[in-house]
Write an enzyme that holds these catalytic residues in place. Structure first.
Site, PDB file in Angstrom:
ATOM      1  N   TYR A  41      22.816  48.171  73.208  1.00  0.00           N
ATOM      2  CA  TYR A  41      22.661  47.440  74.464  1.00  0.00           C
ATOM      3  C   TYR A  41      21.445  47.912  75.274  1.00  0.00           C
ATOM      4  CZ  TYR A  41      27.609  46.193  73.650  1.00  0.00           C
ATOM      5  OH  TYR A  41      28.803  45.758  73.119  1.00  0.00           O
ATOM      6  N   HIS A  99      29.567  50.900  65.540  1.00  0.00           N
ATOM      7  CA  HIS A  99      29.470  49.550  66.079  1.00  0.00           C
ATOM      8  C   HIS A  99      29.684  48.488  65.001  1.00  0.00           C
ATOM      9  CE1 HIS A  99      27.360  47.163  69.534  1.00  0.00           C
ATOM     10  NE2 HIS A  99      28.375  46.509  69.026  1.00  0.00           N
TER      11      HIS A  99
END
Length: 266
Positions: A41, A99
């Site tokens: 992010y 992730h």
């Protein structure tokens, strides 16, 4: 061990510094006590800034982040997890996820690194994200540390029955990202009907349904109004009729999907 609230705050796409800091600060002011971010992010430092600036003690906030798919080799996982902790301004990351089981993911190397990070105290809990059921079970068998959470897309349009069952079987949290399907739930007649019945937003209905299913929802929002609206889902109690109607929605619709995704590799 810190509490893991059933409603957390997601930070995907909050890439602008001011927007991210303001959103996370507002979320903490509203009452959120769980913040979810990721190396991908590019906002861990902004989240850390908000945590430092907030009147809420960081010790009262459950902070989660995720390793990039490029950082899953043993040495890279160790190094970048420490870097994430530094950017977040925490001594220990409450929950560190893999992730995606892609790119440099290796069952032996990656999971050994997670165990090492737990042993060193850099990470308190281990998480996985976007794993197929077979990948999930293989990782659970390989890890020394217990899997604390598995984070996947989940909402009334993608109920994830199998992964919810596995979460119950292996006693870990199922964490729902995109829990309002990027507000596509607002276009579903059943969700809209239930929302009207309770005089709430479709987003609140979707979040309440996720939580009623025993999962943890981590909606992302930028505006203060949306942040508050989502948090109000904690006050919404769906009745059995509501749940049955929502369960009867016939769809299996993914928001996040691409050719290389694990579920497309079988």
């Amino acid at each position: 061990m810190k509490d893991f609230p059933q409603l957390g705050f997601g930070t995907y796409k909050l890439e602008d510094r001011d927007e991210c800091v303001n959103a996370v600060t507002t979320a903490l002011d509203v009452g959120y006590r769980s913040i979810d971010t990721a190396q991908m992010y590019d906002n861990e430092a902004f989240v850390g800034e908000a945590l430092a600036a907030s009147d809420v003690d960081v010790g009262d906030v459950f902070v989660a982040t995720k390793l990039k798919p490029e950082n899953l080799g043993y040495d890279d996982a160790l190094r970048t997890a420490r870097e994430s902790a530094e950017r977040l301004g925490v001594e220990t990351i409450d929950l560190l996820y893999v992730h995606w089981p892609l790119n440099t993911y290796d069952t032996d190397e990656t999971l050994a690194a997670l165990d090492e990070l737990v042993d060193e105290g850099v990470v308190a809990n281990v998480g996985l994200s976007n794993f197929r059921p077979d990948q999930l079970e293989a990782a659970i068998e390989k890890l020394d540390a217990p899997v604390f959470a598995h984070q996947v897309e989940m909402h009334p349009l993608l109920p994830q029955d199998e992964l919810r069952a596995l979460a119950d079987e292996y006693d870990h949290h199922l964490v729902a990202y995109s829990p309002i399907a990027r507000n596509e739930v607002a276009e579903n007649d059943t969700i809209v009907e239930v929302a009207a019945k309770h005089d709430v937003s479709p987003a609140q209905v979707s979040l309440a349904w996720v939580m009623a299913k025993g999962a943890t929802a981590i909606p992302k929002a930028a505006s203060p109004d949306h942040i508050r609206d989502n948090f109000a889902a904690l006050e919404l109690e769906l009745d059995d009729d509501d749940i049955e109607k929502i369960d009867a929605i016939e769809t299996d619709h993914r928001i996040v999907d691409f050719d290389e995704a694990p579920w497309n590799q079988v």
